[in-house]
Design a protein around this motif. Structure first.
Motif, PDB file in Angstrom:
ATOM      1  N   GLY A  29     -57.697  57.849 -44.699  1.00 55.85           N
ATOM      2  CA  GLY A  29     -57.640  58.656 -45.829  1.00 55.85           C
ATOM      3  C   GLY A  29     -59.017  58.990 -46.617  1.00 55.85           C
ATOM      4  O   GLY A  29     -59.917  58.470 -46.345  1.00 55.85           O
ATOM      5  N   PRO A  30     -58.866  59.661 -47.600  1.00 53.71           N
ATOM      6  CA  PRO A  30     -60.180  60.209 -48.446  1.00 53.71           C
ATOM      7  C   PRO A  30     -61.012  58.819 -49.089  1.00 53.71           C
ATOM      8  O   PRO A  30     -59.934  58.005 -49.299  1.00 53.71           O
ATOM      9  N   PRO A  31     -62.277  58.844 -49.269  1.00 53.11           N
ATOM     10  CA  PRO A  31     -62.669  57.744 -50.060  1.00 53.11           C
ATOM     11  C   PRO A  31     -61.982  57.298 -51.668  1.00 53.11           C
ATOM     12  O   PRO A  31     -61.538  58.407 -51.982  1.00 53.11           O
ATOM     13  N   ALA A  32     -61.631  56.083 -51.924  1.00 55.62           N
ATOM     14  CA  ALA A  32     -61.376  55.943 -53.026  1.00 55.62           C
ATOM     15  C   ALA A  32     -62.365  56.199 -54.202  1.00 55.62           C
ATOM     16  O   ALA A  32     -63.336  56.028 -53.954  1.00 55.62           O
ATOM     17  N   PRO A  33     -61.749  56.808 -55.510  1.00 52.58           N
ATOM     18  CA  PRO A  33     -62.617  57.247 -56.678  1.00 52.58           C
ATOM     19  C   PRO A  33     -63.575  55.892 -57.069  1.00 52.58           C
ATOM     20  O   PRO A  33     -62.959  54.825 -56.755  1.00 52.58           O
ATOM     21  N   ARG A  39     -73.896  56.836 -62.839  1.00 51.16           N
ATOM     22  CA  ARG A  39     -75.322  57.465 -62.832  1.00 51.16           C
ATOM     23  C   ARG A  39     -75.566  57.523 -61.215  1.00 51.16           C
ATOM     24  O   ARG A  39     -76.397  58.255 -60.694  1.00 51.16           O
ATOM     25  N   GLU A  40     -75.442  56.552 -60.331  1.00 49.73           N
ATOM     26  CA  GLU A  40     -75.418  56.567 -59.054  1.00 49.73           C
ATOM     27  C   GLU A  40     -75.002  57.852 -58.130  1.00 49.73           C
ATOM     28  O   GLU A  40     -75.772  58.476 -57.507  1.00 49.73           O
ATOM     29  N   GLN A  41     -73.827  58.145 -58.507  1.00 46.31           N
ATOM     30  CA  GLN A  41     -73.176  59.319 -58.154  1.00 46.31           C
ATOM     31  C   GLN A  41     -74.155  60.676 -58.514  1.00 46.31           C
ATOM     32  O   GLN A  41     -74.041  61.535 -57.636  1.00 46.31           O
ATOM     33  N   GLN A  42     -74.321  60.658 -59.460  1.00 45.84           N
ATOM     34  CA  GLN A  42     -75.099  61.808 -60.261  1.00 45.84           C
ATOM     35  C   GLN A  42     -76.413  62.044 -59.384  1.00 45.84           C
ATOM     36  O   GLN A  42     -77.043  63.078 -59.043  1.00 45.84           O
ATOM     37  N   THR A  43     -77.130  60.816 -59.254  1.00 47.37           N
ATOM     38  CA  THR A  43     -78.294  60.720 -58.378  1.00 47.37           C
ATOM     39  C   THR A  43     -78.224  61.257 -57.007  1.00 47.37           C
ATOM     40  O   THR A  43     -78.983  62.319 -56.560  1.00 47.37           O
ATOM     41  N   LYS A  69     -72.357  49.877 -51.835  1.00 43.72           N
ATOM     42  CA  LYS A  69     -73.413  50.860 -51.580  1.00 43.72           C
ATOM     43  C   LYS A  69     -72.580  51.626 -50.318  1.00 43.72           C
ATOM     44  O   LYS A  69     -72.937  52.923 -50.411  1.00 43.72           O
ATOM     45  N   THR A  70     -71.976  51.242 -49.189  1.00 42.15           N
ATOM     46  CA  THR A  70     -71.200  52.003 -48.404  1.00 42.15           C
ATOM     47  C   THR A  70     -70.254  53.087 -48.904  1.00 42.15           C
ATOM     48  O   THR A  70     -69.937  54.098 -48.688  1.00 42.15           O
ATOM     49  N   ALA A  71     -69.378  52.475 -49.995  1.00 40.11           N
ATOM     50  CA  ALA A  71     -68.339  53.472 -50.612  1.00 40.11           C
ATOM     51  C   ALA A  71     -69.175  54.531 -51.353  1.00 40.11           C
ATOM     52  O   ALA A  71     -68.757  55.582 -51.454  1.00 40.11           O
ATOM     53  N   LEU A  72     -70.290  54.119 -52.029  1.00 40.88           N
ATOM     54  CA  LEU A  72     -71.154  55.455 -52.642  1.00 40.88           C
ATOM     55  C   LEU A  72     -71.333  56.493 -51.521  1.00 40.88           C
ATOM     56  O   LEU A  72     -71.188  57.561 -51.878  1.00 40.88           O
TER      57      LEU A  72
END
Length: 124
Positions: A29-33, A39-43, A69-72
């Motif tokens: 399934g899709p990645p979990a939120p 901040r990392e997601q914005q980067t 790290k992998t989830a990001l």
């Protein structure tokens, strides 16, 4: 990276080329939120936007085992536009002392495309 929209993939010596396209489901399934990683997601989103407009970039992502790290990266891969070519690789402990081994592993699946680069971008 690339599990969200994978329509084709090829494995070469620990590296993987993933051609992304809309509609394919990620394994499980899709990645979990992600929580607390705004901040990392914005980067990462800014780097992806720059890449889409033709500007290169780099990201050094490090942290303790299990820090997400992998989830990001999987969450970021799930947002790329259709047709985006994603590359991923895994570092190997036995290659830790070899300069550029990770880069070589990352680019191995696309070496057949070197001739498509403008002459000023080719190193060979």
């Amino acid at each position: 990276m690339g599990h969200g929209k994978c329509i084709d993939s090829a494995h070469t010596n620990g590296a993987r080329l993933v051609r992304a396209g809309r509609g394919s489901a990620a394994p499980g399934g899709p990645p979990a939120p992600l929580r607390g990683r705004e901040r990392e997601q914005q980067t990462v989103a800014a780097l992806l936007a720059a890449a889409a407009s033709g500007t290169g970039g780099a990201l050094l992502l490090h942290g303790d085992l299990g820090s997400g790290k992998t989830a990001l990266l999987r969450a970021a891969a799930a947002t790329v536009p259709e047709g985006t070519c994603l590359l991923e690789t895994t570092g190997l402990a036995e290659e830790a002392d070899l300069p550029y081994a990770g880069l070589q592993g990352l680019l191995q699946p696309v070496t057949d495309r070197i001739a498509l680069l403008p002459r000023c971008r080719r190193a060979c």
